[in-house]
Design a protein around this motif. Structure first.
Motif, PDB file in Angstrom:
ATOM      1  N   LEU A  26      10.940  81.256  44.543  1.00 13.67           N
ATOM      2  CA  LEU A  26       9.646  80.653  44.232  1.00 13.67           C
ATOM      3  C   LEU A  26       8.702  81.759  43.776  1.00 13.67           C
ATOM      4  O   LEU A  26       8.380  82.669  44.543  1.00 13.67           O
ATOM      5  N   LEU A  27       8.277  81.688  42.540  1.00 15.12           N
ATOM      6  CA  LEU A  27       7.378  82.688  41.965  1.00 15.12           C
ATOM      7  C   LEU A  27       6.001  82.047  41.812  1.00 15.12           C
ATOM      8  O   LEU A  27       5.775  81.248  40.916  1.00 15.12           O
ATOM      9  N   ALA A  28       5.101  82.359  42.743  1.00 19.11           N
ATOM     10  CA  ALA A  28       3.751  81.783  42.756  1.00 19.11           C
ATOM     11  C   ALA A  28       3.797  80.280  42.487  1.00 19.11           C
ATOM     12  O   ALA A  28       3.196  79.787  41.535  1.00 19.11           O
ATOM     13  N   PRO A  29       4.492  79.512  43.320  1.00 19.63           N
ATOM     14  CA  PRO A  29       4.683  78.087  43.027  1.00 19.63           C
ATOM     15  C   PRO A  29       3.402  77.283  43.136  1.00 19.63           C
ATOM     16  O   PRO A  29       2.540  77.571  43.975  1.00 19.63           O
ATOM     17  N   TYR A  30       3.289  76.260  42.292  1.00 20.13           N
ATOM     18  CA  TYR A  30       2.198  75.301  42.422  1.00 20.13           C
ATOM     19  C   TYR A  30       2.572  74.317  43.529  1.00 20.13           C
ATOM     20  O   TYR A  30       3.632  73.684  43.475  1.00 20.13           O
ATOM     21  N   LEU A  31       1.711  74.161  44.533  1.00 18.62           N
ATOM     22  CA  LEU A  31       2.046  73.382  45.725  1.00 18.62           C
ATOM     23  C   LEU A  31       1.043  72.287  46.039  1.00 18.62           C
ATOM     24  O   LEU A  31       1.002  71.784  47.162  1.00 18.62           O
ATOM     25  N   GLY A  32       0.235  71.906  45.079  1.00 18.52           N
ATOM     26  CA  GLY A  32      -0.660  70.786  45.308  1.00 18.52           C
ATOM     27  C   GLY A  32      -2.124  71.179  45.345  1.00 18.52           C
ATOM     28  O   GLY A  32      -2.490  72.341  45.177  1.00 18.52           O
ATOM     29  N   ASP A  33      -2.968  70.169  45.574  1.00 14.89           N
ATOM     30  CA  ASP A  33      -4.407  70.392  45.480  1.00 14.89           C
ATOM     31  C   ASP A  33      -4.994  70.893  46.795  1.00 14.89           C
ATOM     32  O   ASP A  33      -4.338  70.908  47.841  1.00 14.89           O
ATOM     33  N   ARG A  34      -6.257  71.287  46.731  1.00 18.29           N
ATOM     34  CA  ARG A  34      -6.902  71.929  47.870  1.00 18.29           C
ATOM     35  C   ARG A  34      -7.069  70.992  49.056  1.00 18.29           C
ATOM     36  O   ARG A  34      -7.063  71.428  50.209  1.00 18.29           O
ATOM     37  N   LEU A  89      -5.034  68.715  50.316  1.00 19.11           N
ATOM     38  CA  LEU A  89      -3.862  68.717  51.179  1.00 19.11           C
ATOM     39  C   LEU A  89      -3.680  70.081  51.835  1.00 19.11           C
ATOM     40  O   LEU A  89      -3.317  70.160  53.027  1.00 19.11           O
ATOM     41  N   LEU A  90      -3.910  71.147  51.100  1.00 14.02           N
ATOM     42  CA  LEU A  90      -3.795  72.481  51.687  1.00 14.02           C
ATOM     43  C   LEU A  90      -4.763  72.637  52.855  1.00 14.02           C
ATOM     44  O   LEU A  90      -4.415  73.214  53.900  1.00 14.02           O
ATOM     45  N   ARG A  91      -5.970  72.103  52.678  1.00 13.91           N
ATOM     46  CA  ARG A  91      -6.965  72.161  53.759  1.00 13.91           C
ATOM     47  C   ARG A  91      -6.485  71.357  54.969  1.00 13.91           C
ATOM     48  O   ARG A  91      -6.656  71.785  56.121  1.00 13.91           O
ATOM     49  N   GLY A 131      -3.394  73.626  61.815  1.00 10.65           N
ATOM     50  CA  GLY A 131      -2.828  74.809  62.446  1.00 10.65           C
ATOM     51  C   GLY A 131      -1.605  75.355  61.747  1.00 10.65           C
ATOM     52  O   GLY A 131      -0.885  76.187  62.289  1.00 10.65           O
ATOM     53  N   GLY A 132      -1.369  74.885  60.524  1.00 10.88           N
ATOM     54  CA  GLY A 132      -0.242  75.397  59.753  1.00 10.88           C
ATOM     55  C   GLY A 132       0.897  74.400  59.655  1.00 10.88           C
ATOM     56  O   GLY A 132       0.873  73.313  60.233  1.00 10.88           O
ATOM     57  N   ILE A 133       1.926  74.799  58.916  1.00  7.03           N
ATOM     58  CA  ILE A 133       3.027  73.896  58.603  1.00  7.03           C
ATOM     59  C   ILE A 133       3.793  73.472  59.842  1.00  7.03           C
ATOM     60  O   ILE A 133       4.311  72.358  59.927  1.00  7.03           O
ATOM     61  N   GLN A 187       2.940  65.408  46.551  1.00  8.71           N
ATOM     62  CA  GLN A 187       2.542  66.677  47.159  1.00  8.71           C
ATOM     63  C   GLN A 187       2.884  66.696  48.655  1.00  8.71           C
ATOM     64  O   GLN A 187       3.424  67.676  49.176  1.00  8.71           O
ATOM     65  N   ARG A 188       2.570  65.599  49.326  1.00  8.25           N
ATOM     66  CA  ARG A 188       2.874  65.512  50.752  1.00  8.25           C
ATOM     67  C   ARG A 188       4.383  65.605  51.004  1.00  8.25           C
ATOM     68  O   ARG A 188       4.823  66.236  51.974  1.00  8.25           O
TER      69      ARG A 188
END
Length: 250
Positions: free
Chosen positions: A140-148, A150-152, A158-160, A177-178
């Motif tokens: 994975l090279l700087a993968p796109y993982l979804g919008d802010r 969901l990341l928030r 507390g993390g994944i 994304q989910r």
């Protein structure tokens, strides 16, 4: 991914098309590929997926083949032009398997790895979600993982490891994304699976905000951060380092 295309990706596609930034792509046709033969008798294959504005010429000129074969002289490199049109069609992982991976495996390689940058990194995860454990290694090279948003949500939980993804759902505009992050969580709980993944990115990369959430899912020694931004000049040397380290770990 047999459902309607991803709305966010479609929006990106429209914006890039209007700006003249997208490579030509006709998803009604077989995924275009470009093989760079190994300088030695080929025993391995590395398939490389493009970023959102990259086609075969950009992949050819990226330095990836030289970096991969500098680390593994016995590796063929296969660039696959899995561009936005294929993701928008909704069947990118299935088509990558049927049109690229299956014919490649028929050549009898000892190992097959899958690597992708930015959008291509997203494609790597989508592929592994569809066919978990099939690839010998994934980069994975700087993968796109979804919008802010969901990341928030994941960060606030507390993390994944602590995040509650809810019940599994079919992949569509609203869930993809989910479901990618659900797969990452599943990988993080299985050392046999997580050890197949490598992550590399630049310390100034515009997508680096997702890394603190992704990195704990992988072995710490398989996360590489290097100087630079969201560019092949970071990713190409990095994949060479990844493959050298992977070889050293055997």
């Amino acid at each position: 991914m047999r459902h309607k295309p991803f709305a966010l990706i479609a929006l990106i596609a429209l914006m890039l098309t209007l700006a003249g930034c997208l490579p030509p792509s006709d998803p009604s046709k077989t995924i275009p590929t470009l093989l760079v033969p190994a300088p030695q008798p080929a025993k391995r294959l590395v398939i490389v997926l493009p970023g959102r504005a990259d086609g075969l010429p950009a992949l050819r000129d990226s330095g990836m083949a030289a970096a991969i074969q500098g680390a593994w002289p016995d590796a063929d490199v296969l660039f696959a032009e899995l561009t936005l049109g294929y993701y928008m069609q909704g069947r990118a992982p299935e088509r990558l398997h049927d049109e690229v991976v299956v014919p490649a495996r028929q050549r009898g390689y000892r190992e097959v790895w899958l690597a992708g940058a930015s959008m291509g990194g997203m494609g790597v995860l989508l592929y592994d979600r569809l066919r978990p454990g099939e690839m010998d290694g994934l980069v994975l090279l700087a993968p796109y993982l979804g919008d802010r948003k969901l990341l928030r949500e994941i960060g606030d939980a507390g993390g994944i490891a602590k995040w509650d993804a809810g019940p599994p759902q079919e992949v569509n505009d609203d869930t993809w994304q989910r479901e990618i992050w659900r797969h990452i969580q599943k990988v993080s709980r299985d050392p046999a699976q997580s050890k197949r993944f490598w992550l590399a990115y630049g310390d100034k990369d515009r997508l680096r905000n997702a890394v603190p959430l992704l990195a704990p899912a992988l072995p710490a020694e398989q996360v590489l951060v290097r100087d630079g931004g969201h560019t092949w000049t970071v990713w190409s040397p990095a994949i060479g380092e990844v493959l050298k380290q992977a070889e050293a770990k055997r």
